[in-house]
Write an enzyme that holds these catalytic residues in place. Structure first.
Site, PDB file in Angstrom:
ATOM      1  N   ARG A  53      80.823  19.546 112.525  1.00 43.61           N
ATOM      2  CA  ARG A  53      81.175  20.364 113.657  1.00 43.61           C
ATOM      3  C   ARG A  53      81.389  19.412 114.849  1.00 43.61           C
ATOM      4  O   ARG A  53      81.209  18.217 114.737  1.00 43.61           O
ATOM      5  CB  ARG A  53      80.098  21.426 113.959  1.00 43.61           C
ATOM      6  CG  ARG A  53      78.666  21.118 113.576  1.00 43.61           C
ATOM      7  CD  ARG A  53      77.941  20.110 114.365  1.00 43.61           C
ATOM      8  NE  ARG A  53      78.134  20.341 115.782  1.00 43.61           N
ATOM      9  CZ  ARG A  53      78.083  19.373 116.656  1.00 43.61           C
ATOM     10  NH1 ARG A  53      77.899  18.152 116.283  1.00 43.61           N
ATOM     11  NH2 ARG A  53      78.252  19.591 117.928  1.00 43.61           N
ATOM     12  N   GLY A  54      81.816  20.034 115.991  1.00 40.73           N
ATOM     13  CA  GLY A  54      82.246  19.190 117.095  1.00 40.73           C
ATOM     14  C   GLY A  54      83.759  19.031 117.000  1.00 40.73           C
ATOM     15  O   GLY A  54      84.311  18.692 115.942  1.00 40.73           O
ATOM     16  N   ALA A  55      84.436  19.299 118.120  1.00 41.13           N
ATOM     17  CA  ALA A  55      85.913  19.384 118.106  1.00 41.13           C
ATOM     18  C   ALA A  55      86.603  18.174 117.470  1.00 41.13           C
ATOM     19  O   ALA A  55      87.414  18.338 116.554  1.00 41.13           O
ATOM     20  CB  ALA A  55      86.420  19.641 119.520  1.00 41.13           C
ATOM     21  N   ARG A  90      88.058  27.624 111.878  1.00 41.34           N
ATOM     22  CA  ARG A  90      87.349  28.012 113.113  1.00 41.34           C
ATOM     23  C   ARG A  90      88.390  28.139 114.231  1.00 41.34           C
ATOM     24  O   ARG A  90      89.345  27.368 114.283  1.00 41.34           O
ATOM     25  CB  ARG A  90      86.264  26.986 113.509  1.00 41.34           C
ATOM     26  CG  ARG A  90      85.067  26.965 112.564  1.00 41.34           C
ATOM     27  CD  ARG A  90      83.993  26.013 113.057  1.00 41.34           C
ATOM     28  NE  ARG A  90      83.273  26.549 114.222  1.00 41.34           N
ATOM     29  CZ  ARG A  90      82.458  25.834 114.966  1.00 41.34           C
ATOM     30  NH1 ARG A  90      82.267  24.534 114.696  1.00 41.34           N
ATOM     31  NH2 ARG A  90      81.817  26.384 116.003  1.00 41.34           N
ATOM     32  N   ASP A 242      85.721  21.856 123.721  1.00 42.56           N
ATOM     33  CA  ASP A 242      86.493  22.197 122.529  1.00 42.56           C
ATOM     34  C   ASP A 242      87.961  22.456 122.857  1.00 42.56           C
ATOM     35  O   ASP A 242      88.808  22.450 121.969  1.00 42.56           O
ATOM     36  CB  ASP A 242      85.886  23.428 121.862  1.00 42.56           C
ATOM     37  CG  ASP A 242      84.528  23.083 121.295  1.00 42.56           C
ATOM     38  OD1 ASP A 242      84.445  22.751 120.101  1.00 42.56           O
ATOM     39  OD2 ASP A 242      83.546  23.081 122.068  1.00 42.56           O
ATOM     40  N   ASN A 252      83.628  25.183 126.247  1.00 40.46           N
ATOM     41  CA  ASN A 252      82.598  24.433 125.513  1.00 40.46           C
ATOM     42  C   ASN A 252      81.544  25.409 125.014  1.00 40.46           C
ATOM     43  O   ASN A 252      81.645  26.619 125.233  1.00 40.46           O
ATOM     44  CB  ASN A 252      81.969  23.365 126.419  1.00 40.46           C
ATOM     45  CG  ASN A 252      81.172  22.343 125.624  1.00 40.46           C
ATOM     46  OD1 ASN A 252      81.561  21.907 124.546  1.00 40.46           O
ATOM     47  ND2 ASN A 252      79.988  21.999 126.141  1.00 40.46           N
ATOM     48  N   LYS A 253      80.507  24.880 124.368  1.00 35.32           N
ATOM     49  CA  LYS A 253      79.457  25.686 123.770  1.00 35.32           C
ATOM     50  C   LYS A 253      78.914  26.716 124.748  1.00 35.32           C
ATOM     51  O   LYS A 253      78.732  26.426 125.942  1.00 35.32           O
ATOM     52  CB  LYS A 253      78.323  24.770 123.296  1.00 35.32           C
ATOM     53  CG  LYS A 253      77.208  25.452 122.577  1.00 35.32           C
ATOM     54  CD  LYS A 253      77.670  26.334 121.460  1.00 35.32           C
ATOM     55  CE  LYS A 253      78.492  25.535 120.440  1.00 35.32           C
ATOM     56  NZ  LYS A 253      79.044  26.453 119.409  1.00 35.32           N
TER      57      LYS A 253
HETATM   58  O1  MRU Z   1      79.938  24.895 117.433  1.00 35.67           O
HETATM   59  P1  MRU Z   1      80.019  23.398 117.554  1.00 35.67           P
HETATM   60  O2  MRU Z   1      78.755  22.700 117.215  1.00 35.67           O
HETATM   61  O3  MRU Z   1      81.208  22.845 116.823  1.00 35.67           O
HETATM   62  O4  MRU Z   1      80.282  23.173 119.130  1.00 35.67           O
HETATM   63  C1  MRU Z   1      80.451  21.860 119.572  1.00 35.67           C
HETATM   64  C2  MRU Z   1      80.650  21.770 121.034  1.00 35.67           C
HETATM   65  O5  MRU Z   1      80.710  22.737 121.769  1.00 35.67           O
HETATM   66  C3  MRU Z   1      80.882  20.375 121.579  1.00 35.67           C
HETATM   67  O6  MRU Z   1      80.363  20.260 122.862  1.00 35.67           O
HETATM   68  C4  MRU Z   1      82.377  20.091 121.605  1.00 35.67           C
HETATM   69  O7  MRU Z   1      82.935  20.397 120.360  1.00 35.67           O
HETATM   70  C5  MRU Z   1      82.678  18.661 121.948  1.00 35.67           C
HETATM   71  S1  MRU Z   1      82.261  17.621 120.661  1.00 35.67           S
HETATM   72  C6  MRU Z   1      82.639  16.070 121.155  1.00 35.67           C
END
Ligand code: MRU
Length: 363
Positions: A53-55, A90, A242, A252-253
């Protein structure tokens, strides 16, 4: 980055180039496990179930998903079906689309017989570029941390939300890259780590990777940051993203927007670190236009953790008949963002500065 002294990336091709392997992030921090991805479906599942996970890492895994698929079937129909399937893994992180469209643009003009090898090389190239981009973000962001240190001459306290560290990319991370850069340069710093309910990416992943690198940090409940800011215990906020729109709205999250509001109210600089592939040049109004993922209610009603017998178990938090909603992301308007930290430097979060960035990219 290093795990117990051994260098690791989050995704890597197997020695015989027959598959790729990932760190299964659903098992961290209590279990370090790797997973082998052999085909597109493995890659799609790893993204959807958040084993990765993470963009940025979502984008790289999708690129490898296309490459794995081309090994099995490289026809136009297979390429189209593969891309369409992976695009649905996603909805919010734009790097997913960026990675897939980059692969499609390269492969579509090629003869079928050349697609598998070209795809494998391109996925590896995207992974290597991600590492170089994040190292550059680390340098630019590290200077911002240094500037605060030069002014206050004592520990710089940084608050971060979710996990935008090396686990969210191929290596180095985005929001945490400046932290590693400044820490490795000897600047005294400490990180407030939002637990980041409901999946606890902060408490489980950010705390783990900062610990592996020896960076001082403290895990806090998500609602704590505003209080710390009011009491001058936060010098800056750095988060990842993201998707950023062409006028600088940042997705973002879930919970990031509330941190931005608290930072604004307390005069605390609020930085967003991102690789330029995370910019969606088509969109402007982030609140209206960015698709926000909604995940299963169970992620809110239940929580996992390590029990005294060493087993990781999941327990229910809520009463049986209570409904739960699980929005995965929110949008921070550009007006609340101090600046964007990109591989090309620190950029103001507004349409004009973004336009200049786009021109630099095209040049
Ligand atoms: O749901 P996730 O864990 O994929 O969410 C990740 C985030 O919100 C991160 O802050 C974002 O993807 C940046 S990752 C470098």
């Amino acid at each position: 980055m290093k795990i117990n002294g051994t260098p690791f990336r989050t995704i890597w091709p197997t020695a015989d180039n027959s598959a790729v392997e990932i760190i299964d992030q659903t098992k961290l921090p209590h279990v370090f496990a790797t997973l082998r991805l052999e085909n597109m479906r493995d890659a799609e599942r790893a993204i959807r179930d958040m084993q990765v996970r993470g963009a940025p890492l979502i984008g790289v895994t999708a690129a490898y998903g296309v490459a794995l698929s081309m090994r099995h079937h490289a026809s136009d129909a297979a390429l189209k079906a593969t891309c369409n399937k992976l695009l649905l893994a996603r909805p919010t992180a734009v790097n997913l689309r960026w990675g897939i469209e980059r692969m499609r643009a390269l492969l579509a003009p090629l003869p079928e017989g050349e697609r598998a090898a070209a795809a494998w090389q391109e996925a590896a190239r995207i992974a290597d570029q991600d590492v170089a981009i994040n190292a550059s973000i680390g340098r630019h962001g590290g200077e911002l941390i240094r500037a605060i240190y030069e002014k206050k001459k004592s520990t710089v306290n940084i608050l971060t939300h979710c996990n935008a560290g090396w686990l969210a990319t191929v290596d180095w991370g985005t929001a945490l890259a400046p932290v590693y850069n400044a820490f490795d340069a000897g600047i005294p710093l400490h990180v407030w780590v939002d637990e980041t309910r409901p999946r606890n990416q902060g408490a489980s992943l950010t705390a783990w990777e900062l610990g592996q690198h020896g960076v001082p940090h403290t895990v806090i409940a998500d609602n704590t940051g505003g209080h710390l800011m009011q009491h001058g215990m936060v010098d800056m906020v750095i988060v990842g993203t993201d998707r950023v729109t062409s006028r600088g709205d940042v997705c973002n999250k879930i919970g990031t927007y509330l941190k931005a509001l608290a930072a604004h109210d307390n005069g605390v600089p609020f930085y967003v670190a991102l690789p330029t592939p995370t910019i969606d040049w088509v969109l402007q109004d982030g609140v209206k236009e960015i698709p926000i993922e909604q995940r299963a209610a169970e992620e809110v009603t239940h929580i996992s953790g390590l029990c005294d017998d060493g087993q990781v178990r999941t327990v229910q938090l809520t009463p049986n008949n209570s409904r739960a909603a699980n929005y995965g992301f929110d949008v921070t308007p550009a007006r609340l963002v101090t600046a964007l930290i990109t591989e090309r430097g620190v950029v103001a979060a507004n349409a004009e500065a973004m336009r200049v960035l786009k021109e630099q990219e095209a040049a």
